[in-house]
Each structure stands twice: as structure tokens, then as C-alpha cells.
Design a protein around this motif. Structure first.
Motif, PDB file in Angstrom:
ATOM      1  N   GLY A   1      -7.820   0.895   5.918  1.00 34.45           N
ATOM      2  CA  GLY A   1      -8.460   0.382   4.719  1.00 34.45           C
ATOM      3  C   GLY A   1      -7.756  -0.844   4.172  1.00 34.45           C
ATOM      4  N   ASP A   2      -8.108  -1.230   2.949  1.00 34.28           N
ATOM      5  CA  ASP A   2      -7.426  -2.351   2.307  1.00 34.28           C
ATOM      6  C   ASP A   2      -5.967  -1.995   2.062  1.00 34.28           C
ATOM      7  OD1 ASP A   2      -9.773  -3.789   2.234  1.00 34.28           O
ATOM      8  OD2 ASP A   2     -10.285  -3.178   0.184  1.00 34.28           O
ATOM      9  N   PRO A   3      -5.057  -2.971   2.136  1.00 34.91           N
ATOM     10  CA  PRO A   3      -3.642  -2.676   1.900  1.00 34.91           C
ATOM     11  C   PRO A   3      -3.418  -2.153   0.478  1.00 34.91           C
ATOM     12  CG  PRO A   3      -3.935  -4.858   2.869  1.00 34.91           C
ATOM     13  CD  PRO A   3      -5.290  -4.379   2.477  1.00 34.91           C
ATOM     14  N   VAL A   4      -2.435  -1.266   0.344  1.00 33.08           N
ATOM     15  CA  VAL A   4      -2.078  -0.705  -0.954  1.00 33.08           C
ATOM     16  C   VAL A   4      -0.590  -0.954  -1.183  1.00 33.08           C
ATOM     17  CG1 VAL A   4      -2.002   1.349  -2.408  1.00 33.08           C
ATOM     18  CG2 VAL A   4      -3.875   1.057  -0.763  1.00 33.08           C
ATOM     19  N   LEU A   5      -0.297  -1.713  -2.239  1.00 37.49           N
ATOM     20  CA  LEU A   5       1.077  -2.084  -2.571  1.00 37.49           C
ATOM     21  C   LEU A   5       1.489  -1.372  -3.851  1.00 37.49           C
ATOM     22  CD1 LEU A   5       3.622  -3.827  -2.153  1.00 37.49           C
ATOM     23  CD2 LEU A   5       2.442  -5.674  -3.382  1.00 37.49           C
TER      24      LEU A   5
ATOM     25  N   GLY B   1      -6.186   5.932   0.135  1.00 36.23           N
ATOM     26  CA  GLY B   1      -5.585   6.121   1.446  1.00 36.23           C
ATOM     27  C   GLY B   1      -4.077   6.170   1.427  1.00 36.23           C
ATOM     28  N   GLY B   2      -3.487   6.261   0.236  1.00 38.45           N
ATOM     29  CA  GLY B   2      -2.037   6.293   0.119  1.00 38.45           C
ATOM     30  C   GLY B   2      -1.449   4.903   0.012  1.00 38.45           C
ATOM     31  N   VAL B   3      -0.187   4.846  -0.379  1.00 31.65           N
ATOM     32  CA  VAL B   3       0.515   3.576  -0.582  1.00 31.65           C
ATOM     33  C   VAL B   3       1.147   3.134   0.733  1.00 31.65           C
ATOM     34  CG1 VAL B   3       2.427   2.455  -1.790  1.00 31.65           C
ATOM     35  CG2 VAL B   3       0.941   4.072  -3.012  1.00 31.65           C
ATOM     36  N   ASP B   4       0.898   1.895   1.118  1.00 32.62           N
ATOM     37  CA  ASP B   4       1.491   1.364   2.344  1.00 32.62           C
ATOM     38  C   ASP B   4       2.949   0.968   2.132  1.00 32.62           C
ATOM     39  OD1 ASP B   4      -0.773   1.373   4.258  1.00 32.62           O
ATOM     40  OD2 ASP B   4      -1.689   0.090   2.742  1.00 32.62           O
ATOM     41  N   VAL B   5       3.220   0.209   1.102  1.00 23.90           N
ATOM     42  CA  VAL B   5       4.587  -0.211   0.774  1.00 23.90           C
ATOM     43  C   VAL B   5       4.804  -0.003  -0.713  1.00 23.90           C
ATOM     44  CG1 VAL B   5       6.278  -2.075   0.778  1.00 23.90           C
ATOM     45  CG2 VAL B   5       4.584  -1.942   2.625  1.00 23.90           C
ATOM     46  N   GLN B   6       5.858   0.722  -1.065  1.00 26.81           N
ATOM     47  CA  GLN B   6       6.194   0.963  -2.460  1.00 26.81           C
ATOM     48  C   GLN B   6       7.443   0.175  -2.831  1.00 26.81           C
ATOM     49  OE1 GLN B   6       4.713   3.025  -5.113  1.00 26.81           O
ATOM     50  NE2 GLN B   6       6.098   1.561  -6.082  1.00 26.81           N
ATOM     51  N   VAL B   7       7.297  -0.754  -3.767  1.00 25.74           N
ATOM     52  CA  VAL B   7       8.443  -1.484  -4.308  1.00 25.74           C
ATOM     53  C   VAL B   7       9.131  -0.598  -5.345  1.00 25.74           C
ATOM     54  CG1 VAL B   7       9.163  -3.517  -5.628  1.00 25.74           C
ATOM     55  CG2 VAL B   7       7.336  -3.708  -3.908  1.00 25.74           C
ATOM     56  N   LEU B   8      10.464  -0.582  -5.308  1.00 26.12           N
ATOM     57  CA  LEU B   8      11.247   0.261  -6.208  1.00 26.12           C
ATOM     58  C   LEU B   8      12.430  -0.503  -6.781  1.00 26.12           C
ATOM     59  CD1 LEU B   8      11.467   3.425  -3.916  1.00 26.12           C
ATOM     60  CD2 LEU B   8      10.071   3.237  -6.001  1.00 26.12           C
TER      61      LEU B   8
ATOM     62  N   ALA C   1       4.644   7.323   0.336  1.00 24.73           N
ATOM     63  CA  ALA C   1       4.381   5.937   0.727  1.00 24.73           C
ATOM     64  C   ALA C   1       4.900   5.709   2.143  1.00 24.73           C
ATOM     65  CB  ALA C   1       5.042   4.974  -0.244  1.00 24.73           C
ATOM     66  N   ARG C   2       4.231   4.856   2.889  1.00 29.96           N
ATOM     67  CA  ARG C   2       4.606   4.653   4.282  1.00 29.96           C
ATOM     68  C   ARG C   2       5.914   3.895   4.426  1.00 29.96           C
ATOM     69  NH1 ARG C   2      -0.748   4.505   3.468  1.00 29.96           N
ATOM     70  NH2 ARG C   2      -2.000   5.915   4.744  1.00 29.96           N
ATOM     71  N   ARG C   3       6.189   2.977   3.527  1.00 27.91           N
ATOM     72  CA  ARG C   3       7.479   2.280   3.508  1.00 27.91           C
ATOM     73  C   ARG C   3       7.946   2.176   2.068  1.00 27.91           C
ATOM     74  NH1 ARG C   3       9.221  -3.350   6.465  1.00 27.91           N
ATOM     75  NH2 ARG C   3       9.857  -1.806   8.026  1.00 27.91           N
ATOM     76  N   LEU C   4       9.244   2.326   1.836  1.00 29.17           N
ATOM     77  CA  LEU C   4       9.854   2.127   0.533  1.00 29.17           C
ATOM     78  C   LEU C   4      10.771   0.911   0.610  1.00 29.17           C
ATOM     79  CD1 LEU C   4      10.949   5.812  -0.288  1.00 29.17           C
ATOM     80  CD2 LEU C   4       8.769   4.689  -0.825  1.00 29.17           C
ATOM     81  N   VAL C   5      10.649   0.020  -0.356  1.00 29.00           N
ATOM     82  CA  VAL C   5      11.522  -1.160  -0.427  1.00 29.00           C
ATOM     83  C   VAL C   5      12.186  -1.154  -1.799  1.00 29.00           C
ATOM     84  CG1 VAL C   5      11.671  -3.679  -0.367  1.00 29.00           C
ATOM     85  CG2 VAL C   5      10.062  -2.475   1.152  1.00 29.00           C
ATOM     86  N   LEU C   6      13.483  -0.877  -1.813  1.00 31.30           N
ATOM     87  CA  LEU C   6      14.234  -0.843  -3.062  1.00 31.30           C
ATOM     88  C   LEU C   6      15.034  -2.123  -3.221  1.00 31.30           C
ATOM     89  CD1 LEU C   6      15.850   1.826  -5.044  1.00 31.30           C
ATOM     90  CD2 LEU C   6      17.464   0.138  -4.156  1.00 31.30           C
ATOM     91  N   VAL C   7      14.986  -2.702  -4.415  1.00 32.69           N
ATOM     92  CA  VAL C   7      15.723  -3.922  -4.730  1.00 32.69           C
ATOM     93  C   VAL C   7      16.695  -3.613  -5.861  1.00 32.69           C
ATOM     94  CG1 VAL C   7      15.563  -6.339  -5.386  1.00 32.69           C
ATOM     95  CG2 VAL C   7      13.674  -5.266  -4.160  1.00 32.69           C
ATOM     96  N   ALA C   8      17.960  -3.979  -5.677  1.00 38.57           N
ATOM     97  CA  ALA C   8      18.949  -3.801  -6.738  1.00 38.57           C
ATOM     98  C   ALA C   8      19.931  -4.961  -6.697  1.00 38.57           C
ATOM     99  CB  ALA C   8      19.691  -2.475  -6.593  1.00 38.57           C
ATOM    100  N   THR C   9      20.202  -5.536  -7.862  1.00 41.34           N
ATOM    101  CA  THR C   9      21.162  -6.628  -7.960  1.00 41.34           C
ATOM    102  C   THR C   9      22.057  -6.407  -9.173  1.00 41.34           C
ATOM    103  OG1 THR C   9      19.596  -7.968  -9.246  1.00 41.34           O
ATOM    104  CG2 THR C   9      19.619  -8.297  -6.856  1.00 41.34           C
ATOM    105  N   GLY C  10      23.259  -6.933  -9.105  1.00 42.01           N
ATOM    106  CA  GLY C  10      24.175  -6.871 -10.234  1.00 42.01           C
ATOM    107  C   GLY C  10      25.104  -5.669 -10.186  1.00 42.01           C
ATOM    108  N   ASP C  11      26.303  -5.843 -10.764  1.00 38.53           N
ATOM    109  CA  ASP C  11      27.298  -4.775 -10.696  1.00 38.53           C
ATOM    110  C   ASP C  11      26.924  -3.570 -11.549  1.00 38.53           C
ATOM    111  OD1 ASP C  11      27.743  -5.881 -13.210  1.00 38.53           O
ATOM    112  OD2 ASP C  11      29.756  -6.597 -12.738  1.00 38.53           O
ATOM    113  N   GLY C  12      25.984  -3.736 -12.478  1.00 35.52           N
ATOM    114  CA  GLY C  12      25.550  -2.603 -13.283  1.00 35.52           C
ATOM    115  C   GLY C  12      24.802  -1.555 -12.481  1.00 35.52           C
TER     116      GLY C  12
END
Length: 262
Positions: free
Chosen positions: A30-34, A129-136, A195-206
Motif C-alpha cells: 500500500g501507500d507508505p506509512v511514516l 497496513g501498519g507503520v513502515d518506518v517509525q521515527v522516535l 512498525a517495520r523499522r524504528l529510527v531513533l534520533v538523539a543528540t546532546g549530553d542530556g
């Protein structure tokens, strides 16, 4: 789990965008799900995706966006409601159509109505159809979405009380702490894990302590983001500051280099 450490937040955002695009390229029929996270951590990623669109390397015209969570009790159209935030920070940046943005209904009145809204949101994700890529992103206390410490590792979308620390952290987006909602609707940890893929982003010493606990600590409800260890396709994108607490850093760097040529 793939751990990618970059020298600065800008390069971290670029690598996270690459992970999102490669994950979406393997989308279901189906259509991509972000899946979309709010907060400061993913902003660079969304800008990097916007640049990819401008360069002709990406097109989100047929993509559905699915929010992780929403505050309870804010009036429709409130500038800090996550629908409005995502319209500003994602739809307007990557060309995601506003009518394709799904956000839990936090305006429902009463516990029964909120429970119904949570169930409806779960059903809508399944319908897509579920989440293809989940930003975290990750909270300083290890929360994922608004799953605070103590959240069940198999939880579904539901109403949650925000911790005092989370409310203090989010007060910068409001006129003061008293204006920060006390409750939210959030995808559960079990929902996120589907979700089919998880992409976690973290920056900074906190974020360094939370990142180390999530990646290298035990799987525990005390650190909700530790469920990342359970997922078969998780990409963690960090800058040097956020990676400062990792004990196995050399191994992650060696693994990221890939197989030798020849």
C-alpha cells in the motif's frame, strides 16, 4: 540494532534521514506509512528529508503520517497540540498532505471517550497496513513516545499520565508549567514495536544516560526505550555527546563500517 554515531547533530540528522528513506523503499504494497515523533530531536531529520524532496530523491505525496501521541485536553487548533506541531514541522517541510496526517483525538471528553479514541487510533493504524518506518526520540528519563517509566512493554495506545519530569521538560513549549497538560494519548510500546523499522534520533549530553540505559542496560519497564532491543530492525542515530555513555562504542563503530571489500 544498528548504532550510528556521527560527529555532530547535522550529520546525525542526515544519517537518520537515510535510514528513513531506505526503510520506506521496502514498504508494503500500500501507500507508505511514516510514523512521526515530535520534540526537538527529530527536527533535523525532517529538514534533511525536506532537502531530499527538494533534490528529487524523495517524494511524500502518497505517504501517510502517523503521530506517536497527542496531549489530552488542549482545544482543537492549539499551537502546541501535536497535530499543529506536525503540520508546521513535517507536512510543510517534506510535502506530506495534511489530510494524510493521523493524530490521536485528545480532545475527547471523559475516560470512556478517550479509551474509544485510543481504540480507534489502533484500528486506523491497522487499516493503513501498519507503520513502515517509525521515527522516535527518547526522553531524558528513557520514555518512548509518552510511555513513561513503568509502562507495560506490550502496551497499546492508551491514556497516560505525564511524569513531572516530562512536564518540566515540555514546559518550554508553553507559557509555563501550569499550562502543560497532565495527560496524553500515546501509542503503546507494543504498538511501536509493530512498525517495520524504528529510527531513533538523539543528540546532546542530556540524552547520554537514557541512551546508554536503553541500548546497553537490561530490558525493563523502568527504561521504556529499552524495548528497542526487542526489535529486529532498529537504527539508532546519535551524535558524539549522546553516545558518550556507551561502553561498547568501538564495536558499534566497527559494525557500522560494514563488511570488508574484496
Amino acid at each position: 540494532m544498528e548504532i550510528l554515531v556521527s560527529p555532530d547533530p547535522d550529520r546525525t540528522a542526515e544519517r537518520a534521514a537515510e535510514a528513513v528513506l531506505s526503510g520506506l523503499a521496502r514498504t508494503h504494497s500500500g501507500d507508505p506509512v511514516l510514523g512521526l515523533a515530535t520534540g526537538s530531536s527529530p527536527l533535523g531529520l525532517y529538514r534533511a528529508l525536506g532537502r531530499a524532496v527538494d533534490a528529487g530523491r524523495a517524494d511524500f505525496g502518497t505517504t501517510h503520517g502517523v503521530a506517536l501521541d497527542e496531549y489530552v485536553g488542549l482545544p482543537p487548533g492549539h499551537p502546541e497540540g501535536y497535530r499543529q506541531v506536525l503540520l508546521r514541522e513535517v507536512c510543510g517541510v517534506i510535502g506530506l498532505a495534511p489530510e494524510r496526517l493521523e493524530v490521536p483525538d485528545g480532545s475527547a471528553a471523559g475516560s470512556a471517550a478517550l479509551e474509544a479514541a485510543a481504540a480507534a487510533y489502533e484500528a486506523r493504524i491497522a487499516e493503513l497496513g501498519g507503520v513502515d518506518v517509525q521515527v522516535l526520540g527518547i526522553g531524558a528519563n528513557g520514555h518512548l513516545g509518552f510511555n513513561e517509566p513503568g509502562s507495560a512493554l506490550t502496551s497499546r495506545t492508551r491514556v497516560k499520565r505525564l511524569s513531572a519530569r516530562t512536564r518540566r521538560d515540555n514546559a518550554r513549549f508553553f507559557t509555563g508549567l501550569d499550562d502543560v497538560p497532565t495527560h496524553c494519548l500515546t501509542q503503546g510500546l507494543g504498538t511501536i514495536l509493530e512498525a517495520r523499522r524504528l529510527v531513533l534520533v538523539a543528540t546532546g549530553d542530556g540524552k547520554a544516560d537514557a541512551v546508554a540505559a536503553a541500548i546497553e542496560g537490561p530490558l525493563t519497564a523502568s527504561v521504556p526505550a529499552s524495548v528497542l532491543q526487542w526489535h529486529a530492525d532498529t537504527v539508532v542515530c546519535l551524535d558524539e555527546a549522546a553516545a558518550a555513555g556507551l561502553r561498547n562504542r568501538q564495536y558499534y563503530d566497527d559494525s557500522a563500517a560494514g563488511l570488508p571489500e574484496g
